[in-house]
Design a protein around this motif. Structure first.
Motif, mmCIF file in Angstrom:
data_model
loop_
_atom_site.group_PDB
_atom_site.id
_atom_site.type_symbol
_atom_site.label_atom_id
_atom_site.label_comp_id
_atom_site.label_asym_id
_atom_site.label_seq_id
_atom_site.Cartn_x
_atom_site.Cartn_y
_atom_site.Cartn_z
ATOM 1 N N ALA A 223 0.842 -1.199 0.000
ATOM 2 C CA ALA A 223 0.000 0.000 0.000
ATOM 3 C C ALA A 223 0.875 1.246 0.000
ATOM 4 O O ALA A 223 1.931 1.270 0.647
ATOM 5 C CB ALA A 223 -0.923 0.003 1.218
ATOM 6 N N PRO A 224 0.476 2.297 -0.705
ATOM 7 C CA PRO A 224 1.312 3.498 -0.778
ATOM 8 C C PRO A 224 1.381 4.228 0.556
ATOM 9 O O PRO A 224 0.399 4.266 1.312
ATOM 10 C CB PRO A 224 0.600 4.352 -1.836
ATOM 11 N N ILE A 225 2.547 4.782 0.848
ATOM 12 C CA ILE A 225 2.717 5.626 2.034
ATOM 13 C C ILE A 225 2.396 7.056 1.601
ATOM 14 O O ILE A 225 3.120 7.666 0.821
ATOM 15 C CB ILE A 225 4.151 5.527 2.585
ATOM 16 N N ILE A 226 1.311 7.578 2.096
ATOM 17 C CA ILE A 226 0.811 8.858 1.586
ATOM 18 C C ILE A 226 1.136 10.031 2.494
ATOM 19 O O ILE A 226 0.805 11.178 2.163
ATOM 20 C CB ILE A 226 -0.715 8.794 1.374
ATOM 21 N N LEU A 257 -0.388 15.607 3.057
ATOM 22 C CA LEU A 257 -1.217 14.409 3.133
ATOM 23 C C LEU A 257 -2.529 14.625 2.383
ATOM 24 O O LEU A 257 -3.008 13.735 1.672
ATOM 25 C CB LEU A 257 -1.472 14.038 4.589
ATOM 26 N N ARG A 258 -3.110 15.798 2.541
ATOM 27 C CA ARG A 258 -4.340 16.137 1.817
ATOM 28 C C ARG A 258 -4.127 16.057 0.303
ATOM 29 O O ARG A 258 -4.945 15.486 -0.431
ATOM 30 C CB ARG A 258 -4.779 17.548 2.200
ATOM 31 N N THR A 259 -2.990 16.592 -0.166
ATOM 32 C CA THR A 259 -2.702 16.556 -1.602
ATOM 33 C C THR A 259 -2.534 15.129 -2.099
ATOM 34 O O THR A 259 -3.070 14.745 -3.148
ATOM 35 C CB THR A 259 -1.436 17.374 -1.899
ATOM 36 N N ASN A 260 -1.805 14.330 -1.354
ATOM 37 C CA ASN A 260 -1.594 12.946 -1.760
ATOM 38 C C ASN A 260 -2.894 12.151 -1.736
ATOM 39 O O ASN A 260 -3.092 11.241 -2.553
ATOM 40 C CB ASN A 260 -0.568 12.278 -0.837
ATOM 41 N N GLY A 283 -2.177 7.848 17.056
ATOM 42 C CA GLY A 283 -2.457 9.152 16.483
ATOM 43 C C GLY A 283 -3.502 9.153 15.387
ATOM 44 O O GLY A 283 -3.541 10.084 14.585
ATOM 45 N N LYS A 284 -4.369 8.164 15.343
ATOM 46 C CA LYS A 284 -5.359 8.099 14.260
ATOM 47 C C LYS A 284 -6.401 9.204 14.368
ATOM 48 O O LYS A 284 -6.818 9.786 13.363
ATOM 49 C CB LYS A 284 -6.039 6.731 14.236
ATOM 50 N N SER A 285 -6.847 9.506 15.590
ATOM 51 C CA SER A 285 -7.893 10.514 15.766
ATOM 52 C C SER A 285 -7.379 11.911 15.427
ATOM 53 O O SER A 285 -8.062 12.691 14.752
ATOM 54 C CB SER A 285 -8.430 10.477 17.199
ATOM 55 N N THR A 286 -6.165 12.249 15.892
ATOM 56 C CA THR A 286 -5.605 13.559 15.553
ATOM 57 C C THR A 286 -5.301 13.651 14.065
ATOM 58 O O THR A 286 -5.440 14.716 13.461
ATOM 59 C CB THR A 286 -4.330 13.808 16.371
ATOM 60 N N THR A 287 -4.894 12.534 13.460
ATOM 61 C CA THR A 287 -4.645 12.533 12.015
ATOM 62 C C THR A 287 -5.931 12.784 11.248
ATOM 63 O O THR A 287 -5.969 13.585 10.303
ATOM 64 C CB THR A 287 -4.019 11.195 11.586
ATOM 65 N N ALA A 288 -7.011 12.110 11.642
ATOM 66 C CA ALA A 288 -8.298 12.290 10.970
ATOM 67 C C ALA A 288 -8.796 13.726 11.126
ATOM 68 O O ALA A 288 -9.286 14.338 10.165
ATOM 69 C CB ALA A 288 -9.316 11.300 11.522
ATOM 70 N N ALA A 289 -8.661 14.282 12.343
ATOM 71 C CA ALA A 289 -9.158 15.635 12.586
ATOM 72 C C ALA A 289 -8.356 16.673 11.803
ATOM 73 O O ALA A 289 -8.928 17.565 11.156
ATOM 74 C CB ALA A 289 -9.108 15.939 14.078
ATOM 75 N N ASN A 290 -7.035 16.584 11.837
ATOM 76 C CA ASN A 290 -6.207 17.556 11.120
ATOM 77 C C ASN A 290 -6.363 17.421 9.605
ATOM 78 O O ASN A 290 -6.355 18.423 8.883
ATOM 79 C CB ASN A 290 -4.736 17.384 11.514
ATOM 80 N N LEU A 291 -6.501 16.192 9.126
ATOM 81 C CA LEU A 291 -6.713 15.986 7.691
ATOM 82 C C LEU A 291 -8.052 16.579 7.261
ATOM 83 O O LEU A 291 -8.154 17.197 6.189
ATOM 84 C CB LEU A 291 -6.653 14.493 7.367
ATOM 85 N N ALA A 292 -9.068 16.433 8.080
ATOM 86 C CA ALA A 292 -10.377 17.005 7.759
ATOM 87 C C ALA A 292 -10.304 18.523 7.691
ATOM 88 O O ALA A 292 -10.888 19.149 6.785
ATOM 89 C CB ALA A 292 -11.396 16.563 8.807
ATOM 90 N N ILE A 293 -9.588 19.148 8.626
ATOM 91 C CA ILE A 293 -9.438 20.605 8.607
ATOM 92 C C ILE A 293 -8.683 21.052 7.357
ATOM 93 O O ILE A 293 -9.050 22.038 6.705
ATOM 94 C CB ILE A 293 -8.721 21.080 9.882
ATOM 95 N N GLY A 451 12.761 14.339 7.600
ATOM 96 C CA GLY A 451 13.041 15.695 7.191
ATOM 97 C C GLY A 451 12.061 16.262 6.207
ATOM 98 O O GLY A 451 12.372 17.232 5.529
ATOM 99 N N TYR A 452 10.897 15.662 6.078
ATOM 100 C CA TYR A 452 9.884 16.138 5.144
ATOM 101 C C TYR A 452 10.371 16.119 3.707
ATOM 102 O O TYR A 452 9.848 16.798 2.853
ATOM 103 C CB TYR A 452 9.429 17.566 5.488
ATOM 104 N N GLY A 453 11.404 15.376 3.436
ATOM 105 C CA GLY A 453 11.961 15.385 2.090
ATOM 106 C C GLY A 453 11.023 14.805 1.061
ATOM 107 O O GLY A 453 11.037 15.192 -0.096
ATOM 108 N N ARG A 454 10.156 13.865 1.460
ATOM 109 C CA ARG A 454 9.295 13.221 0.495
ATOM 110 C C ARG A 454 7.855 13.713 0.579
ATOM 111 O O ARG A 454 7.153 13.805 -0.401
ATOM 112 C CB ARG A 454 9.334 11.703 0.724
ATOM 113 N N TYR A 455 7.418 14.051 1.781
ATOM 114 C CA TYR A 455 6.017 14.370 1.964
ATOM 115 C C TYR A 455 5.762 15.834 2.318
ATOM 116 O O TYR A 455 4.653 16.227 2.595
ATOM 117 C CB TYR A 455 5.410 13.500 3.070
#
Length: 469
Positions: A223-226, A257-260, A283-293, A451-455
């Protein structure tokens, strides 16, 4: 393991390796200090044969001498040689005890015997080496002595020896000890410590099944790492980083993450995903909330559904009323428009979990839930379902099958490879596709530093933290 894996292990465990190397050096130094210094002194004896005037006789004599040299060298440590030495020097020892301290060597293709003696007293070592050389000379002469036949006049022959040993170099008193060899001991101690350190580091890496980087994930799932979210020690204080500090690098990672996410499964007409994890506290709940925002900030009409009917957190994170929600909708006690709440200035809506039911799995797998999912897909551009972890309960797997896609959150350094493998298998068992994987809690320092080099962007790109308004 590949070369880069070993390099990562060395970088990750360099403190352990250096510590064990220093321990090895310290142990070798201590060993050298407690050892009594020993001195070595050597004397040399030349072996020759008498008689022979022609070239042929001289060659035969030389060959005979070289053949006997090894035998004479072996005699140096026997009692017949050492007992006279003990008596002459008045040593308080036996020949058996003295023999290990005496060595006699015969260099190849020479007629020399080098006799070395090791002792704690340098002067005593020199005396014993010289005495052993003299005693060996006398013993060989005694052994090799023969009687010549009587002459024509009938006179008796004089005993003679065809072999002669000559002490050509007396043993000198050594000035420096030969043991302990402090530099060599320290070098060996450092080498042993280094080997132990590297071995323990590799063993730790082999036994450690925690997921630390994207390569560990790629070995388990295709599965892709997004996305990748770095560890934030203040995450509990400000879980909604996209809202609290939108210009921070961590907030930028959620926008990445939103773009990917927009490029995932281009064949799907709907944009509904279950956000889950292997175990809790990833961190699934914080990920879902921040991604939604982040999705709402981009202009999408987004619904964040708290489908964790066991430990709901979305209402608490977003500060909305959570007494009525998804549970009331599924049991027919409320309508959709009654439980969906708007949040923020954009098109972000929240559907809380409501009261905790006694049968969460049955509710999430019910026909009513399937119909509700279809209705939500039609009403919103993107629907995110925050669900329980996959391994403890089956809620997320049941929900993901009906939604049609799952985003698995993996906490670096916390989740283990068997756990992620089990979570992926749980989704595959119900034919629920894994749309993508998000790595969270990635370290900012060390060999696995992110280092955020990929994402996303690095800290030095130019973003300046601002206070949210």
């Amino acid at each position: 393991m590949e070369l880069r894996d070993y390099l990562r292990v060395l970088r990750q465990n360099w403190v352990l390796i250096v510590l064990l190397t220093l321990v090895g050096v310290a142990a070798a130094s201590a060993y050298s200090l407690v050892q009594t210094p020993k001195y070595s002194s050597s004397a040399k004896v030349f072996v020759s044969t008498s008689g022979g005037a022609s070239v042929s006789e001289l060659q035969q004599g030389n060959t005979f001498t070289q053949q006997r040299v090894k035998t004479y060298a072996d005699l140096a440590t026997t009692a017949i040689v050492l007992l006279p030495v003990i008596n002459s020097l008045g040593l308080d020892t036996t020949s058996e005890e003295l023999a290990p301290h005496v060595t006699a060597t015969a260099p190849l293709d020479t007629s020399l015997i080098e006799i070395s003696v090791t002792d704690e007293d340098p002067a005593q070592a020199a005396k014993i080496a010289t005495a052993v050389s003299e005693s060996l000379t006398n013993v060989v002469e005694s052994i090799e002595t023969t009687n010549r036949p009587a002459g024509d006049d009938g006179a008796a022959s004089t005993p003679t020896s065809p072999v002669r040993l000559t002490l050509v170099q007396h043993a000198a008193v050594p000035q420096a000890p030969v043991s302990p060899n402090v530099p060599l001991n320290i070098a060996l101690g450092a080498l042993v410590g280094l080997a132990l350190g590297v071995g323990l580091a590799v063993l730790r890496a082999t036994l450690d099944t925690r997921i630390r980087n994207e390569r560990d994930v790629e070995l388990i799932s295709e599965a892709p790492i997004i996305g990748g979210i770095v560890f934030d020690p203040k995450a509990k204080e400000r879980p909604l980083i996209v809202h609290a500090d939108p210009h921070s690098p961590r907030a930028e990672s959620f926008r990445t993450l939103r773009t990917n996410l927009q490029f995932l499964e281009p064949g799907r007409t709907d944009r509904a995903f279950v956000v889950t994890s292997s175990v809790e506290s990833e961190g699934k709940s914080t990920t879902a909330a921040n991604l939604a925002i982040a999705l709402a900030d981009a202009g999408a009409r987004v619904l964040l559904v708290d489908a964790d009917l066991r430990r709901p957190k979305v209402a608490n994170y977003l500060g909305v009323e959570g007494a009525v929600g998804l549970t009331d909708l599924l049991i027919g006690r409320a309508e959709l428009q009654d439980v969906v709440q708007g949040w923020g200035r954009n098109e972000l809506y929240v559907l809380p979990a409501g009261s905790v039911p006694p049968n969460p799995s049955e509710l999430l797998g019910s026909t009513t839930m399937v119909e509700t999912i279809a209705e939500l897909k039609r009403a919103f551009d993107v629907v995110l379902f925050d669900s329980p972890p996959l391994l403890p309960v089956t809620d997320a797997a049941v929900l993901a099958r009906n939604v049609g896609g799952a985003i698995v959150v993996v906490a670096a350094g916390r989740a283990h490879r068997p756990q992620l493998r089990g979570a992926i298998a749980a989704l595959q068992n119900v034919d629920a596709p894994v749309s993508g994987i998000v790595l969270t809690m990635l370290p900012t320092k060390g060999p696995d530093a992110y280092g955020y080099g990929r994402y996303g962007y690095g800290y030095g790109y130019g973003y300046v933290a601002r206070e949210s308004t």
